[in-house]
Design a protein around this motif. Structure first.
Motif, PDB file in Angstrom:
ATOM      1  N   LYS A  46       0.831  -1.207   0.000  1.00  0.00           N
ATOM      2  CA  LYS A  46       0.000   0.000   0.000  1.00  0.00           C
ATOM      3  C   LYS A  46       0.866   1.258   0.000  1.00  0.00           C
ATOM      4  O   LYS A  46       0.568   2.213  -0.716  1.00  0.00           O
ATOM      5  CB  LYS A  46      -0.924   0.015   1.220  1.00  0.00           C
ATOM      6  N   LYS A  48       3.921   1.570  -1.115  1.00  0.00           N
ATOM      7  CA  LYS A  48       4.615   1.667  -2.400  1.00  0.00           C
ATOM      8  C   LYS A  48       3.697   2.202  -3.504  1.00  0.00           C
ATOM      9  O   LYS A  48       4.098   3.059  -4.285  1.00  0.00           O
ATOM     10  CB  LYS A  48       5.148   0.286  -2.796  1.00  0.00           C
ATOM     11  N   TYR A  49       2.469   1.724  -3.546  1.00  0.00           N
ATOM     12  CA  TYR A  49       1.592   2.071  -4.667  1.00  0.00           C
ATOM     13  C   TYR A  49       0.597   3.189  -4.371  1.00  0.00           C
ATOM     14  O   TYR A  49       0.131   3.856  -5.292  1.00  0.00           O
ATOM     15  CB  TYR A  49       0.843   0.826  -5.158  1.00  0.00           C
ATOM     16  N   LEU A  66      -4.498   3.626  -9.052  1.00  0.00           N
ATOM     17  CA  LEU A  66      -3.137   3.397  -9.532  1.00  0.00           C
ATOM     18  C   LEU A  66      -2.813   4.318 -10.708  1.00  0.00           C
ATOM     19  O   LEU A  66      -1.751   4.941 -10.738  1.00  0.00           O
ATOM     20  CB  LEU A  66      -2.952   1.933  -9.955  1.00  0.00           C
ATOM     21  N   ARG A  69      -2.264   7.832  -9.656  1.00  0.00           N
ATOM     22  CA  ARG A  69      -0.953   8.012  -9.017  1.00  0.00           C
ATOM     23  C   ARG A  69       0.208   7.684  -9.960  1.00  0.00           C
ATOM     24  O   ARG A  69       1.347   7.596  -9.527  1.00  0.00           O
ATOM     25  CB  ARG A  69      -0.866   7.130  -7.771  1.00  0.00           C
ATOM     26  N   LYS A  71       0.943   4.874 -11.431  1.00  0.00           N
ATOM     27  CA  LYS A  71       1.533   3.578 -11.103  1.00  0.00           C
ATOM     28  C   LYS A  71       0.988   2.536 -12.079  1.00  0.00           C
ATOM     29  O   LYS A  71      -0.160   2.622 -12.514  1.00  0.00           O
ATOM     30  CB  LYS A  71       1.187   3.148  -9.670  1.00  0.00           C
ATOM     31  N   ASP A  72       1.804   1.562 -12.420  1.00  0.00           N
ATOM     32  CA  ASP A  72       1.444   0.528 -13.384  1.00  0.00           C
ATOM     33  C   ASP A  72       0.568  -0.544 -12.721  1.00  0.00           C
ATOM     34  O   ASP A  72       1.039  -1.265 -11.831  1.00  0.00           O
ATOM     35  CB  ASP A  72       2.722  -0.107 -13.941  1.00  0.00           C
ATOM     36  N   LYS A  75       2.120  -4.052 -12.793  1.00  0.00           N
ATOM     37  CA  LYS A  75       3.201  -4.232 -11.819  1.00  0.00           C
ATOM     38  C   LYS A  75       2.612  -4.443 -10.420  1.00  0.00           C
ATOM     39  O   LYS A  75       3.078  -5.284  -9.657  1.00  0.00           O
ATOM     40  CB  LYS A  75       4.144  -3.028 -11.836  1.00  0.00           C
ATOM     41  N   PHE A  76       1.560  -3.690 -10.096  1.00  0.00           N
ATOM     42  CA  PHE A  76       0.880  -3.885  -8.818  1.00  0.00           C
ATOM     43  C   PHE A  76       0.355  -5.321  -8.723  1.00  0.00           C
ATOM     44  O   PHE A  76       0.521  -5.982  -7.703  1.00  0.00           O
ATOM     45  CB  PHE A  76      -0.277  -2.890  -8.651  1.00  0.00           C
ATOM     46  N   ASP A  79       3.186  -7.725  -8.062  1.00  0.00           N
ATOM     47  CA  ASP A  79       3.663  -7.596  -6.679  1.00  0.00           C
ATOM     48  C   ASP A  79       2.647  -8.177  -5.693  1.00  0.00           C
ATOM     49  O   ASP A  79       3.018  -8.844  -4.719  1.00  0.00           O
ATOM     50  CB  ASP A  79       3.954  -6.135  -6.332  1.00  0.00           C
TER      51      ASP A  79
END
Length: 160
Positions: A46, A48-49, A66, A69, A71-72, A75-76, A79
């Motif tokens: 949480k 990190k993303y 995501l 923000r 963010k990919d 990738k989330f 992870d």
């Protein structure tokens, strides 16, 4: 007897008019040690993303948040998958095909009743077989679901 936490949550809505094809009710059974691990690892994910460990993850909002923000989402997902595969827990679920259910003249309450009865029935058998003592934590999107959870829980408790 071992302690376990049982988290129950739903995906989709049981209403006929809702766009979701399925109503899914899931339960995660996790012991004390793995719960602490999961909480810590989820907090890191949480942070990190989403920039905070307090972010509440809701399936319908993750992708939007995501992207907002920068963010990919893929990738989330990777992870998240890696993190969830690294922690031992058990998952049980019920899946209702709403189209089939409504074609059989089920009502919204029928879907909820059958889902909660099935998940609790299986949870009780599971915790007994594993010699667990469990604490249920549920977050329903509507109070009506809480009532079905309580009703079915007390049904099983009063009937042994």
């Amino acid at each position: 007897m071992k302690n376990a936490y049982i988290f129950i949550d739903e995906t989709g809505k049981p209403e006929k008019k809702d766009k979701s094809e399925y109503f899914c009710l899931s339960a995660i059974v996790i012991n004390d040690v793995n719960r602490k691990c999961l909480k810590d690892e989820m907090g890191k994910l949480k942070q990190k993303y989403f920039g905070t460990r307090k972010y509440v993850i809701h399936g319908s909002q993750i992708k939007r948040d995501l992207i907002h923000r920068k963010k990919d989402p893929n990738k989330f997902s990777k992870d998240f998958r890696r993190m969830s595969l690294s922690i031992n827990f058990f998952a049980l679920c019920t899946i209702i095909n709403k189209k089939k259910a409504y074609s059989r003249d089920w009502l919204k309450t029928t879907i909820l009743e059958k889902s909660y009865k099935m998940i609790l029935s299986n949870l009780i058998k599971f915790v007994m077989a594993k010699d667990y003592r469990g604490q249920i934590i549920a977050e329903a999107s509507a109070h009506e679901q809480d009532l079905h959870l309580y009703k079915n829980f007390f049904h099983f408790m009063s009937n042994g």
